[in-house]
Motif scaffolding. Structure first.
Motif, short mmCIF file in Angstrom:
data_model
loop_
_atom_site.label_atom_id
_atom_site.label_comp_id
_atom_site.label_asym_id
_atom_site.label_seq_id
_atom_site.Cartn_x
_atom_site.Cartn_y
_atom_site.Cartn_z
N LEU A 63 27.83 2.49 -16.73
CA LEU A 63 26.95 3.05 -17.54
C LEU A 63 26.33 2.11 -18.34
O LEU A 63 26.51 0.96 -18.60
N LEU A 64 24.90 2.66 -18.52
CA LEU A 64 24.02 1.44 -18.99
C LEU A 64 23.30 1.99 -20.37
O LEU A 64 22.79 3.28 -20.26
N LEU A 65 23.12 1.18 -21.38
CA LEU A 65 22.38 1.52 -22.55
C LEU A 65 21.50 0.67 -22.85
O LEU A 65 21.99 -0.65 -23.43
N ALA A 66 20.40 0.38 -22.44
CA ALA A 66 19.45 -0.69 -22.69
C ALA A 66 17.95 -0.15 -22.43
O ALA A 66 17.78 0.96 -21.81
N GLY A 67 17.38 -0.89 -23.14
CA GLY A 67 15.94 -0.66 -22.89
C GLY A 67 15.19 -1.31 -21.60
O GLY A 67 15.84 -1.72 -20.62
N ASN A 68 13.88 -1.36 -21.52
CA ASN A 68 13.29 -1.73 -20.46
C ASN A 68 13.31 -3.47 -20.28
O ASN A 68 12.77 -3.91 -21.18
N ARG A 69 14.05 -3.85 -19.29
CA ARG A 69 14.15 -5.16 -19.01
C ARG A 69 14.57 -5.43 -17.70
O ARG A 69 15.07 -4.61 -16.82
N PRO A 70 14.24 -6.53 -17.05
CA PRO A 70 14.52 -6.92 -15.77
C PRO A 70 15.86 -6.37 -14.99
O PRO A 70 16.25 -5.87 -14.11
N GLU A 71 16.85 -6.74 -16.09
CA GLU A 71 18.13 -6.45 -15.59
C GLU A 71 18.75 -5.07 -15.42
O GLU A 71 19.66 -4.94 -14.36
N VAL A 72 17.72 -4.12 -15.84
CA VAL A 72 18.01 -2.98 -15.70
C VAL A 72 17.93 -2.65 -13.85
O VAL A 72 18.75 -1.89 -13.32
N LEU A 73 16.78 -3.02 -13.50
CA LEU A 73 16.46 -2.92 -11.71
C LEU A 73 17.71 -3.76 -11.13
O LEU A 73 18.14 -3.47 -9.94
N VAL A 74 17.90 -4.97 -11.61
CA VAL A 74 19.19 -5.79 -11.04
C VAL A 74 20.32 -4.94 -11.07
O VAL A 74 21.31 -4.89 -9.96
N LEU A 75 20.74 -4.29 -12.07
CA LEU A 75 22.05 -3.71 -12.28
C LEU A 75 21.99 -2.36 -11.25
O LEU A 75 23.16 -2.13 -10.61
N LEU A 76 20.72 -1.78 -11.01
CA LEU A 76 20.59 -0.79 -10.11
C LEU A 76 21.05 -1.31 -8.60
O LEU A 76 21.80 -0.72 -7.91
N GLY A 77 20.20 -2.30 -8.23
CA GLY A 77 20.52 -2.86 -7.20
C GLY A 77 22.05 -3.44 -6.99
O GLY A 77 22.50 -3.09 -5.74
N ALA A 78 22.48 -4.14 -8.00
CA ALA A 78 23.98 -4.55 -7.54
C ALA A 78 24.87 -3.30 -7.60
O ALA A 78 25.96 -3.47 -6.71
N ALA A 79 24.83 -2.18 -8.12
CA ALA A 79 25.66 -0.82 -8.28
C ALA A 79 25.41 -0.43 -6.85
O ALA A 79 26.55 -0.12 -6.12
N ALA A 80 24.22 -0.41 -6.52
CA ALA A 80 23.97 0.11 -4.89
C ALA A 80 24.71 -0.97 -3.90
O ALA A 80 25.33 -0.26 -2.77
N TRP A 81 24.79 -2.20 -4.12
CA TRP A 81 25.24 -2.92 -3.14
C TRP A 81 26.81 -2.65 -2.95
O TRP A 81 27.09 -2.87 -2.02
N LEU A 82 27.46 -2.37 -4.09
CA LEU A 82 28.65 -1.96 -4.16
C LEU A 82 29.19 -0.71 -3.70
O LEU A 82 30.29 -0.24 -3.81
N GLY A 83 28.02 0.08 -3.60
CA GLY A 83 28.36 1.54 -3.13
C GLY A 83 28.76 2.27 -4.53
O GLY A 83 29.24 3.56 -4.31
N ALA A 84 28.34 1.80 -5.80
CA ALA A 84 28.73 2.38 -6.78
C ALA A 84 27.46 2.99 -7.59
O ALA A 84 26.28 3.10 -6.90
N MET A 85 27.42 3.55 -8.81
CA MET A 85 26.52 4.55 -9.26
C MET A 85 26.12 3.81 -10.60
O MET A 85 27.03 3.82 -11.58
N LEU A 86 24.85 3.68 -10.86
CA LEU A 86 24.38 3.15 -12.36
C LEU A 86 23.96 4.69 -12.96
O LEU A 86 23.44 5.39 -12.54
N VAL A 87 24.35 4.62 -14.38
CA VAL A 87 24.20 5.85 -15.17
C VAL A 87 23.60 5.41 -16.38
O VAL A 87 24.32 4.92 -17.38
N PRO A 88 22.33 5.34 -16.43
CA PRO A 88 21.45 4.96 -17.54
C PRO A 88 21.38 6.08 -18.50
O PRO A 88 20.88 7.07 -18.21
N LEU A 89 21.67 5.95 -19.93
CA LEU A 89 21.51 6.88 -20.86
C LEU A 89 20.45 6.81 -21.49
O LEU A 89 19.86 5.86 -22.17
N ASN A 90 19.91 8.06 -22.13
CA ASN A 90 18.62 7.93 -22.97
C ASN A 90 18.74 7.51 -24.14
O ASN A 90 19.97 7.69 -25.16
N LEU A 91 18.03 6.39 -24.67
CA LEU A 91 18.21 5.59 -25.94
C LEU A 91 18.15 6.64 -27.19
O LEU A 91 18.34 5.97 -28.35
N ARG A 92 17.42 7.58 -26.86
CA ARG A 92 17.18 8.35 -28.09
C ARG A 92 18.12 9.67 -28.44
O ARG A 92 17.93 10.42 -29.23
#
Length: 498
Positions: A63-92
């Motif tokens: 799960l991800l609760l974060a604004g626009n920052r480079p780490e969002v793209l890194v976490l998406l790639g890292a989750a994909a590397w492991l075969g896991a899934m990133l779940v970003p939630l709407n901050l509003r």
């Protein structure tokens, strides 16, 4: 014919290609920091190892609760590397909405930035059961590794084209949003389609003002990376900062929702900025704003678009000046048709439900009980939107299907049913009807009509505040009218009459 960008089966294939082909070129720009493609790929590998050390495994959700920052793209790639899934939630989201979606996703890890940590901790004072929590520092580290131990031994790739990599909550049913699960191959196919239509290359840069928890934001980021270009991420939308970023970083692609582009044009005019590097602008904007763009920045073409989370972002694109009022044509190889209630294709010019088939259509909605997406048998995804196709293949959006009423306000989706459900929780309300009305500033505004229980009293302000305490602020009705029951007939008649 526009040459296609390379085809990538997984997100890791895309990032690995860029690290080799465009190693030292910019991939992500945020503030004063520029991160090259090789750095981004190395960060994804290191972050994947760190996530594995925290217990993230194939098939898990992060799960991800974060604004626009480079780490969002890194976490998406890292989750994909492991075969896991990133779940970003709407901050509003409201606390109740965020809690419901978090429970539905059942993550093993929650990554929360410092700005949103109080919100998360208020919802889970003792921590979310079954999920560890990592709080991101405000400042981005040079390595871009933000969660878990650094300098962890590398772990082998476990990615695969058909594995879910991203889950975006949308399409509320019975008052609760559902998670649309997107596979790695669907995300890369969408990136490839968009990059091909716009001829994106290594010199292109996207102004990242759309949130990365939305399909448009993450989809455009991947499209730019797919073309070897870069994402210029802004933590929040500020018109003057956006204009400065366009000029400072030679941004070529800008996507907005009303009233963002108009505010940027105002700021550019006030500051004497030319926005001369822009060549592609896309979004939902008024004709007046599009005309202003043409006058101030004649090098930029305004593109209309149609898409949704379930199809990995945009599946229709078209230059607005070529067919004003239409939302574009299908982006190959995705296919689009208009069909009747039985799922049969309709002839050109007839109005029906828009359906999409192709490599970008999602795996299905998340089934929390089964811990997997529910895959529909029909390859044609029913969008819930109504439209018609003209003789040249342009799509004309005409409204929402009866089974999917939706209000689009400032780029956010509001489902009347979920607002109605909250209104009905108020002890004074017997019936509620929620609908959208045209709004010059936001595109559409949320309005409601309520019938009260006998003898009950409540004010418009009290009901608006009641909804605002339980749902995201953008879902609050701007106006509430009171009418006698039954509303099914009277409210709809009053709405039609304006």
């Amino acid at each position: 014919m526009t040459p296609m960008t390379p085809a990538f089966a997984t997100l890791i294939d895309l990032l690995a290609h860029n690290a080799e082909a465009h190693a030292d070129r910019a991939a992500v720009i945020a503030g004063d920091d520029t991160h090259a493609h090789a750095v981004l790929y190395a960060a994804v590998q290191a972050q994947a190892a760190a996530l594995a050390a925290l217990g993230v495994r194939r098939g898990d959700r992060v799960l991800l609760l974060a604004g626009n920052r480079p780490e969002v793209l890194v976490l998406l790639g890292a989750a994909a590397w492991l075969g896991a899934m990133l779940v970003p939630l709407n901050l509003r989201l409201s606390s109740a909405e965020m809690t419901q979606q978090a429970r539905d996703a059942a993550p093993v890890l929650a990554v929360v930035d410092a700005d949103n940590a109080p919100f998360w901790q208020a919802a889970w004072p003792a921590g979310m059961p079954g999920a560890a929590t990592v709080i991101l520092a405000t400042a981005t580290t040079p390595s871009l590794v933000c969660a878990g131990p650094r300098d962890t031994a590398a772990v082998p790739r476990q990615d695969a084209p058909g594995l879910g990599a991203l889950m975006l909550y949308t399409a509320a049913v019975d008052g609760h949003a559902r998670g649309a699960v997107l596979a790695q191959s669907q995300l890369t196919a969408s990136a490839r389609q968009i990059a091909a239509v716009w001829s994106l290359g290594v010199d292109d840069r996207w102004l990242g003002v759309l949130p990365l928890f939305h399909a448009a934001g993450i989809g455009l980021s991947l499209a730019l990376l797919g073309g070897g270009g870069a994402c210029v991420l802004l933590p929040r939308f500020d018109p003057a900062a956006a204009v400065a970023a366009v000029d400072n970083h030679r941004v070529t692609v800008c996507a907005t929702f009303a009233p963002m582009l108009g505010a940027m044009l105002d700021a550019a005019h006030a500051g004497g900025a030319s926005l001369a590097s822009l060549r592609i602008c896309m979004g939902l904007e008024s004709p007046d704003t599009i005309e202003r763009l043409a006058r101030l920045c004649p090098s930029a073409g305004f593109w209309s678009a149609y898409g949704q989370a379930e199809v990995s972002s945009m599946v229709c694109l078209g230059l607005q000046r070529e067919r004003p009022g239409a939302v574009g044509r299908a982006v190959a190889p995705s296919q689009l048709r208009v069909q009747d209630a039985m799922g049969q294709p309709l002839a050109t010019g007839l109005t029906g439900e828009i359906a999409v088939c192709g490599p970008t259509v999602f795996l299905g909605y998340w089934d929390a009980a089964a811990q997997r997406p529910f895959r529909p048998a029909d390859p044609w995804h029913r969008t819930g939107d109504l439209g018609r196709l003209d003789a040249d293949g342009w799509l004309w959006f005409t409204g929402r299907a009866a089974h999917k009423q939706l209000i689009k306000t400032g780029g956010e989706n509001v489902y009347p049913a979920e607002v109605e459900q909250v209104l009905l929780e108020h002890p004074a309300v017997a019936e509620a009807f929620v609908f959208g009305t045209p709004d010059e500033h936001w595109g559409e505004a949320v309005h409601a009509t309520c019938a009260l229980k006998p003898g009950a009293l409540v004010t418009e302000a009290e009901l608006i505040g009641f909804v605002g305490q339980r749902l995201a602020r953008y879902k609050r009705p701007q106006r509430v009218r009171f009418m006698p029951a039954p509303l099914e007939r009277t409210a709809r008649a009053a709405t039609a009459a304006g």
